[in-house]
Scaffold this motif. Structure first.
Motif, PDB file in Angstrom:
ATOM      1  N   SER A   6     -18.268  12.481  16.288  1.00 31.25           N
ATOM      2  CA  SER A   6     -19.173  13.613  16.471  1.00 31.25           C
ATOM      3  C   SER A   6     -20.203  13.697  15.342  1.00 31.25           C
ATOM      4  O   SER A   6     -20.966  14.631  15.276  1.00 31.25           O
ATOM      5  CB  SER A   6     -18.385  14.919  16.556  1.00 31.25           C
ATOM      6  N   LEU A   7     -20.201  12.696  14.463  1.00 30.95           N
ATOM      7  CA  LEU A   7     -21.130  12.649  13.333  1.00 30.95           C
ATOM      8  C   LEU A   7     -21.982  11.389  13.408  1.00 30.95           C
ATOM      9  O   LEU A   7     -21.915  10.542  12.524  1.00 30.95           O
ATOM     10  CB  LEU A   7     -20.333  12.681  12.021  1.00 30.95           C
ATOM     11  N   PRO A   8     -22.796  11.237  14.448  1.00 33.70           N
ATOM     12  CA  PRO A   8     -23.571  10.007  14.602  1.00 33.70           C
ATOM     13  C   PRO A   8     -24.680   9.884  13.552  1.00 33.70           C
ATOM     14  O   PRO A   8     -25.200  10.882  13.071  1.00 33.70           O
ATOM     15  CB  PRO A   8     -24.158  10.136  16.002  1.00 33.70           C
ATOM     16  N   GLY A   9     -25.003   8.649  13.214  1.00 31.93           N
ATOM     17  CA  GLY A   9     -26.117   8.381  12.322  1.00 31.93           C
ATOM     18  C   GLY A   9     -25.860   8.641  10.852  1.00 31.93           C
ATOM     19  O   GLY A   9     -26.791   8.631  10.057  1.00 31.93           O
ATOM     20  N   LEU A  10     -24.614   8.853  10.474  1.00 26.10           N
ATOM     21  CA  LEU A  10     -24.296   9.126   9.075  1.00 26.10           C
ATOM     22  C   LEU A  10     -23.555   7.948   8.468  1.00 26.10           C
ATOM     23  O   LEU A  10     -22.826   7.246   9.156  1.00 26.10           O
ATOM     24  CB  LEU A  10     -23.428  10.386   8.954  1.00 26.10           C
ATOM     25  N   PRO A  11     -23.703   7.738   7.162  1.00 22.62           N
ATOM     26  CA  PRO A  11     -22.942   6.674   6.493  1.00 22.62           C
ATOM     27  C   PRO A  11     -21.442   6.940   6.580  1.00 22.62           C
ATOM     28  O   PRO A  11     -21.004   8.092   6.658  1.00 22.62           O
ATOM     29  CB  PRO A  11     -23.410   6.744   5.040  1.00 22.62           C
ATOM     30  N   LYS A  12     -20.659   5.872   6.543  1.00 24.85           N
ATOM     31  CA  LYS A  12     -19.208   5.971   6.683  1.00 24.85           C
ATOM     32  C   LYS A  12     -18.602   6.934   5.673  1.00 24.85           C
ATOM     33  O   LYS A  12     -17.784   7.785   6.030  1.00 24.85           O
ATOM     34  CB  LYS A  12     -18.591   4.574   6.530  1.00 24.85           C
ATOM     35  N   GLU A  13     -18.989   6.821   4.402  1.00 22.49           N
ATOM     36  CA  GLU A  13     -18.399   7.670   3.368  1.00 22.49           C
ATOM     37  C   GLU A  13     -18.755   9.138   3.563  1.00 22.49           C
ATOM     38  O   GLU A  13     -17.955  10.022   3.266  1.00 22.49           O
ATOM     39  CB  GLU A  13     -18.813   7.202   1.969  1.00 22.49           C
ATOM     40  N   LEU A  18     -17.102  14.628   5.355  1.00 22.08           N
ATOM     41  CA  LEU A  18     -17.248  15.796   6.222  1.00 22.08           C
ATOM     42  C   LEU A  18     -15.958  16.075   6.997  1.00 22.08           C
ATOM     43  O   LEU A  18     -15.574  17.237   7.185  1.00 22.08           O
ATOM     44  CB  LEU A  18     -18.436  15.614   7.166  1.00 22.08           C
ATOM     45  N   VAL A  19     -15.276  15.011   7.416  1.00 17.40           N
ATOM     46  CA  VAL A  19     -13.984  15.189   8.082  1.00 17.40           C
ATOM     47  C   VAL A  19     -12.974  15.775   7.088  1.00 17.40           C
ATOM     48  O   VAL A  19     -12.204  16.677   7.430  1.00 17.40           O
ATOM     49  CB  VAL A  19     -13.478  13.859   8.680  1.00 17.40           C
ATOM     50  N   TYR A  20     -12.997  15.296   5.854  1.00 17.42           N
ATOM     51  CA  TYR A  20     -12.124  15.819   4.799  1.00 17.42           C
ATOM     52  C   TYR A  20     -12.355  17.322   4.597  1.00 17.42           C
ATOM     53  O   TYR A  20     -11.407  18.105   4.519  1.00 17.42           O
ATOM     54  CB  TYR A  20     -12.382  15.047   3.499  1.00 17.42           C
ATOM     55  N   ASP A  38     -27.544  19.015   3.704  1.00 19.27           N
ATOM     56  CA  ASP A  38     -27.909  18.792   2.301  1.00 19.27           C
ATOM     57  C   ASP A  38     -27.815  17.317   1.927  1.00 19.27           C
ATOM     58  O   ASP A  38     -28.712  16.766   1.269  1.00 19.27           O
ATOM     59  CB  ASP A  38     -27.011  19.612   1.370  1.00 19.27           C
ATOM     60  N   LEU A  39     -26.744  16.661   2.329  1.00 22.04           N
ATOM     61  CA  LEU A  39     -26.557  15.253   1.984  1.00 22.04           C
ATOM     62  C   LEU A  39     -27.543  14.361   2.735  1.00 22.04           C
ATOM     63  O   LEU A  39     -28.062  13.394   2.174  1.00 22.04           O
ATOM     64  CB  LEU A  39     -25.113  14.825   2.250  1.00 22.04           C
ATOM     65  N   ARG A  40     -27.816  14.679   3.996  1.00 21.84           N
ATOM     66  CA  ARG A  40     -28.795  13.897   4.770  1.00 21.84           C
ATOM     67  C   ARG A  40     -30.167  13.970   4.098  1.00 21.84           C
ATOM     68  O   ARG A  40     -30.851  12.956   3.936  1.00 21.84           O
ATOM     69  CB  ARG A  40     -28.875  14.422   6.204  1.00 21.84           C
ATOM     70  N   ILE A  67     -26.475   3.407   4.402  1.00 26.65           N
ATOM     71  CA  ILE A  67     -26.122   3.660   2.997  1.00 26.65           C
ATOM     72  C   ILE A  67     -24.664   3.264   2.800  1.00 26.65           C
ATOM     73  O   ILE A  67     -23.779   3.710   3.507  1.00 26.65           O
ATOM     74  CB  ILE A  67     -26.387   5.123   2.616  1.00 26.65           C
ATOM     75  N   ASP A  68     -24.434   2.396   1.796  1.00 33.42           N
ATOM     76  CA  ASP A  68     -23.086   1.864   1.574  1.00 33.42           C
ATOM     77  C   ASP A  68     -22.611   2.191   0.150  1.00 33.42           C
ATOM     78  O   ASP A  68     -23.295   2.884  -0.603  1.00 33.42           O
ATOM     79  CB  ASP A  68     -23.057   0.362   1.836  1.00 33.42           C
TER      80      ASP A  68
END
Length: 194
Positions: A6-13, A18-20, A38-40, A67-68
């Motif tokens: 449900s969080l498309p287009g975001l870096p894995k971390e 956000l899940v955390y 804010d992070l985006r 972003i890795d």
């Protein structure tokens, strides 16, 4: 925020973070969305700052999914100050909005260092939040107070008058007023426990 999907287009971390926040920390969906925003914004700025996108690309079209860990590890305190300058001058964010963005960044990078153990160093460790102006309390004039008190009506008018008089004259907090007992009143003196 039930699933990472449900969080498309975001870096894995960032997805993991956000899940955390949602699952482990129990933050509301609105709070998690504010962190995501804010992070985006920060990562879009960073890609722009580093010349990783064409100069004519609209800010809100900058993709951040790539972003890795190495990109995250390369972020410095100077980058963070550049970002604060950008959101102050270009985006016209006030002190409260900047303080919230600093809090989002601190929480994210602390998570990366301590929980996810992705980074060894936290670039936000020495990042100071913008000072927020503290406003002076507003008060009523004597005439305004008298007019206010004269408008008290109803079956509990005497009680309400007493409560509001204490608030107006003593500046006590609600919890202090609620904690008052008759045994706290001695003649013309009243003991208030804060």
């Amino acid at each position: 925020m039930d699933k990472k999907e449900s969080l498309p287009g975001l870096p894995k971390e960032m997805k993991n973070f956000l899940v955390y926040l949602s699952v482990i920390k129990g933050k509301s969906n609105g709070t998690v969305q504010e962190y995501a925003h804010d992070l985006r914004t920060f990562f879009r700025f960073m890609k722009q700052l580093r010349g990783a996108v064409p100069t004519n690309m609209p800010f809100n079209k900058i993709l951040i999914e790539d972003i890795d860990e190495s990109f995250l590890a390369s972020i410095t305190l100077s980058d963070l100050y550049e970002y604060l300058y950008y959101i102050t001058k270009e985006r016209k964010n006030g002190a409260a909005a900047r303080a919230r963005k600093v809090s989002s960044l601190r929480t994210f990078f602390k998570y990366l260092c301590t929980r996810a153990e992705v980074l060894k160093e936290d670039p936000t460790q020495n990042l100071e939040a913008p000072k927020q102006r503290k406003s002076l309390p507003k008060y009523l004039t004597l005439e305004e107070s008298m007019k206010f008190l004269s408008g008290i009506k109803g079956p509990n008018a005497k009680r309400d008058f007493c409560i509001l008089t204490l608030f107006l004259n003593c500046g006590m907090r609600l919890a202090e007023l609620v904690g008052l007992n008759l045994s706290d009143i001695h003649g013309s003196t009243m003991r208030v426990t804060g």
